[in-house]
Design a protein around this motif. Structure first.
Motif, PDB file in Angstrom:
ATOM      1  N   THR A  55       0.851  -1.187   0.000  1.00 18.40           N
ATOM      2  CA  THR A  55       0.000   0.000   0.000  1.00 18.40           C
ATOM      3  C   THR A  55       0.890   1.241   0.000  1.00 18.40           C
ATOM      4  N   VAL A  56       0.460   2.213  -0.760  1.00 12.95           N
ATOM      5  CA  VAL A  56       1.156   3.494  -0.863  1.00 12.95           C
ATOM      6  C   VAL A  56       0.169   4.557  -0.426  1.00 12.95           C
ATOM      7  N   GLY A  57       0.553   5.372   0.551  1.00 12.63           N
ATOM      8  CA  GLY A  57      -0.339   6.419   1.038  1.00 12.63           C
ATOM      9  C   GLY A  57       0.398   7.700   1.328  1.00 12.63           C
ATOM     10  N   CYS A  58      -0.235   8.814   0.981  1.00  8.67           N
ATOM     11  CA  CYS A  58       0.347  10.126   1.287  1.00  8.67           C
ATOM     12  C   CYS A  58      -0.711  11.208   1.141  1.00  8.67           C
ATOM     13  N   ASP A  59      -0.505  12.304   1.826  1.00 13.99           N
ATOM     14  CA  ASP A  59      -1.319  13.511   1.694  1.00 13.99           C
ATOM     15  C   ASP A  59      -0.405  14.589   1.129  1.00 13.99           C
ATOM     16  N   VAL A  60      -0.758  15.080  -0.050  1.00 17.40           N
ATOM     17  CA  VAL A  60       0.107  16.025  -0.755  1.00 17.40           C
ATOM     18  C   VAL A  60      -0.649  17.323  -1.016  1.00 17.40           C
ATOM     19  N   PRO A  61      -0.267  18.424  -0.368  1.00 13.82           N
ATOM     20  CA  PRO A  61      -0.834  19.715  -0.742  1.00 13.82           C
ATOM     21  C   PRO A  61      -0.044  20.289  -1.920  1.00 13.82           C
ATOM     22  N   VAL A  62      -0.731  20.580  -3.026  1.00 15.16           N
ATOM     23  CA  VAL A  62      -0.042  21.105  -4.206  1.00 15.16           C
ATOM     24  C   VAL A  62      -0.712  22.379  -4.687  1.00 15.16           C
ATOM     25  N   THR A  63       0.083  23.219  -5.330  1.00 16.43           N
ATOM     26  CA  THR A  63      -0.432  24.382  -6.036  1.00 16.43           C
ATOM     27  C   THR A  63      -0.099  24.200  -7.501  1.00 16.43           C
ATOM     28  N   VAL A  64      -1.033  24.575  -8.351  1.00 21.10           N
ATOM     29  CA  VAL A  64      -0.885  24.392  -9.793  1.00 21.10           C
ATOM     30  C   VAL A  64      -1.104  25.725 -10.479  1.00 21.10           C
ATOM     31  N   SER A  65      -0.166  26.096 -11.347  1.00 19.61           N
ATOM     32  CA  SER A  65      -0.318  27.307 -12.155  1.00 19.61           C
ATOM     33  C   SER A  65      -0.975  26.916 -13.468  1.00 19.61           C
ATOM     34  N   ARG A  66      -2.155  27.495 -13.728  1.00 20.20           N
ATOM     35  CA  ARG A  66      -2.902  27.209 -14.955  1.00 20.20           C
ATOM     36  C   ARG A  66      -3.236  28.517 -15.659  1.00 20.20           C
ATOM     37  N   ILE A  67      -3.848  28.408 -16.806  1.00 23.58           N
ATOM     38  CA  ILE A  67      -4.220  29.566 -17.609  1.00 23.58           C
ATOM     39  C   ILE A  67      -5.749  29.693 -17.607  1.00 23.58           C
ATOM     40  N   CYS A  68      -6.246  30.918 -17.373  1.00 25.78           N
ATOM     41  CA  CYS A  68      -7.682  31.173 -17.405  1.00 25.78           C
ATOM     42  C   CYS A  68      -8.215  30.859 -18.812  1.00 25.78           C
ATOM     43  N   SER A  69      -9.327  30.169 -18.871  1.00 21.57           N
ATOM     44  CA  SER A  69      -9.886  29.748 -20.158  1.00 21.57           C
ATOM     45  C   SER A  69     -10.484  30.896 -20.964  1.00 21.57           C
ATOM     46  N   ARG A  70     -10.758  32.020 -20.330  1.00 22.89           N
ATOM     47  CA  ARG A  70     -11.348  33.148 -21.045  1.00 22.89           C
ATOM     48  C   ARG A  70     -10.358  34.258 -21.366  1.00 22.89           C
ATOM     49  N   CYS A  71      -9.537  34.657 -20.372  1.00 22.52           N
ATOM     50  CA  CYS A  71      -8.676  35.831 -20.591  1.00 22.52           C
ATOM     51  C   CYS A  71      -7.195  35.484 -20.711  1.00 22.52           C
ATOM     52  N   LEU A  72      -6.822  34.250 -20.510  1.00 19.86           N
ATOM     53  CA  LEU A  72      -5.460  33.751 -20.655  1.00 19.86           C
ATOM     54  C   LEU A  72      -4.490  34.277 -19.605  1.00 19.86           C
ATOM     55  N   ASP A  73      -4.994  34.795 -18.477  1.00 18.14           N
ATOM     56  CA  ASP A  73      -4.133  35.176 -17.356  1.00 18.14           C
ATOM     57  C   ASP A  73      -3.787  33.936 -16.539  1.00 18.14           C
ATOM     58  N   GLU A  74      -2.685  34.020 -15.795  1.00 24.99           N
ATOM     59  CA  GLU A  74      -2.276  32.891 -14.961  1.00 24.99           C
ATOM     60  C   GLU A  74      -3.149  32.815 -13.707  1.00 24.99           C
ATOM     61  N   VAL A  75      -3.551  31.595 -13.363  1.00 30.12           N
ATOM     62  CA  VAL A  75      -4.382  31.344 -12.191  1.00 30.12           C
ATOM     63  C   VAL A  75      -3.672  30.287 -11.340  1.00 30.12           C
ATOM     64  N   VAL A  76      -3.568  30.539 -10.032  1.00 26.02           N
ATOM     65  CA  VAL A  76      -2.941  29.575  -9.129  1.00 26.02           C
ATOM     66  C   VAL A  76      -4.053  28.852  -8.365  1.00 26.02           C
ATOM     67  N   CYS A  77      -4.098  27.529  -8.499  1.00 26.87           N
ATOM     68  CA  CYS A  77      -5.110  26.695  -7.850  1.00 26.87           C
ATOM     69  C   CYS A  77      -4.428  25.794  -6.828  1.00 26.87           C
ATOM     70  N   SER A  78      -5.095  25.565  -5.696  1.00 25.60           N
ATOM     71  CA  SER A  78      -4.548  24.696  -4.648  1.00 25.60           C
ATOM     72  C   SER A  78      -5.414  23.455  -4.505  1.00 25.60           C
ATOM     73  N   TYR A  79      -4.751  22.318  -4.320  1.00 25.60           N
ATOM     74  CA  TYR A  79      -5.432  21.038  -4.143  1.00 25.60           C
ATOM     75  C   TYR A  79      -4.751  20.271  -3.019  1.00 25.60           C
ATOM     76  N   ASP A  80      -5.539  19.542  -2.241  1.00 23.68           N
ATOM     77  CA  ASP A  80      -5.004  18.631  -1.232  1.00 23.68           C
ATOM     78  C   ASP A  80      -5.286  17.216  -1.722  1.00 23.68           C
ATOM     79  N   LEU A  81      -4.254  16.551  -2.188  1.00 22.46           N
ATOM     80  CA  LEU A  81      -4.398  15.194  -2.721  1.00 22.46           C
ATOM     81  C   LEU A  81      -4.192  14.184  -1.601  1.00 22.46           C
ATOM     82  N   GLN A  82      -5.152  13.310  -1.415  1.00 18.07           N
ATOM     83  CA  GLN A  82      -5.030  12.223  -0.453  1.00 18.07           C
ATOM     84  C   GLN A  82      -4.964  10.931  -1.256  1.00 18.07           C
TER      85      GLN A  82
END
Length: 177
Positions: A55-82
């Protein structure tokens, strides 16, 4: 980061906790280039529960830099992966926490766990197809490309009714040049 699983697989019941990070990880999601960062080191717990099953287990908080689908500005999104996966090393299959179905293992090769691939595989299931910088994003002008959130342009924004295209063509033919 790669982790050798031979040490864990040596004895049934053995548990190993390793610190890892995914700083400056890059990925490709639906043609969009992603820059992924963790908010520091996280612990990965490996357990050898049966013959050839880990079994492999971890809790990973990550931030992802993406592009806005309408205006093409950078958007930073946060996710907590379990992440909790049960891996059958002999059959090369992995089961998620609910064990409803198995999936192919892309993150383990020859008893080596690729942490970056494990995090990317889990992240891809959490990412929405499109992301907006704000809910009322105005996008960009179709004519001049101005970001309409930051300014106004003087372009003609009227969209002709496609049902009237035939009449428009007739009038254009008889226009004097």
């Amino acid at each position: 980061m790669k982790i050798n699983l031979y040490d864990v697989l040596s004895v049934v019941g053995k548990e190993l906790t390793i610190q890892a990070d995914v700083d400056n990880l890059k990925g490709d999601f639906q043609g969009e280039s992603l820059k992924i960062n963790s908010k520091g080191a996280f612990d990965i717990t490996l357990r050898h529960i049966q013959k050839d099953i880990v079994t492999v287990g971890c809790d990973v908080p990550v931030t992802v830099s993406r592009i806005c689908s309408r205006c093409l500005d950078e958007v930073v999104c946060s996710y907590d992966l379990q992440i909790v996966r049960t891996v059958n090393m002999e059959k090369k299959e992995a089961y998620t926490e609910d064990a409803s179905e198995s999936d192919e293992i892309s993150y383990i090769e020859d008893c080596t766990l690729d942490v970056d691939m494990l995090v990317l595989d889990e992240l891809y299931t959490k990412l929405p197809m499109t992301v907006l910088c704000k809910e009322d994003c105005k996008g960009i002008c179709k004519v001049c490309g101005t970001n309409l959130n930051k300014g106004i342009c003087d372009c003609d924004q009227t969209v002709p009714d496609p049902r009237m295209a035939v009449f428009s063509d007739i009038f254009n033919q008889f226009k004097e040049v």
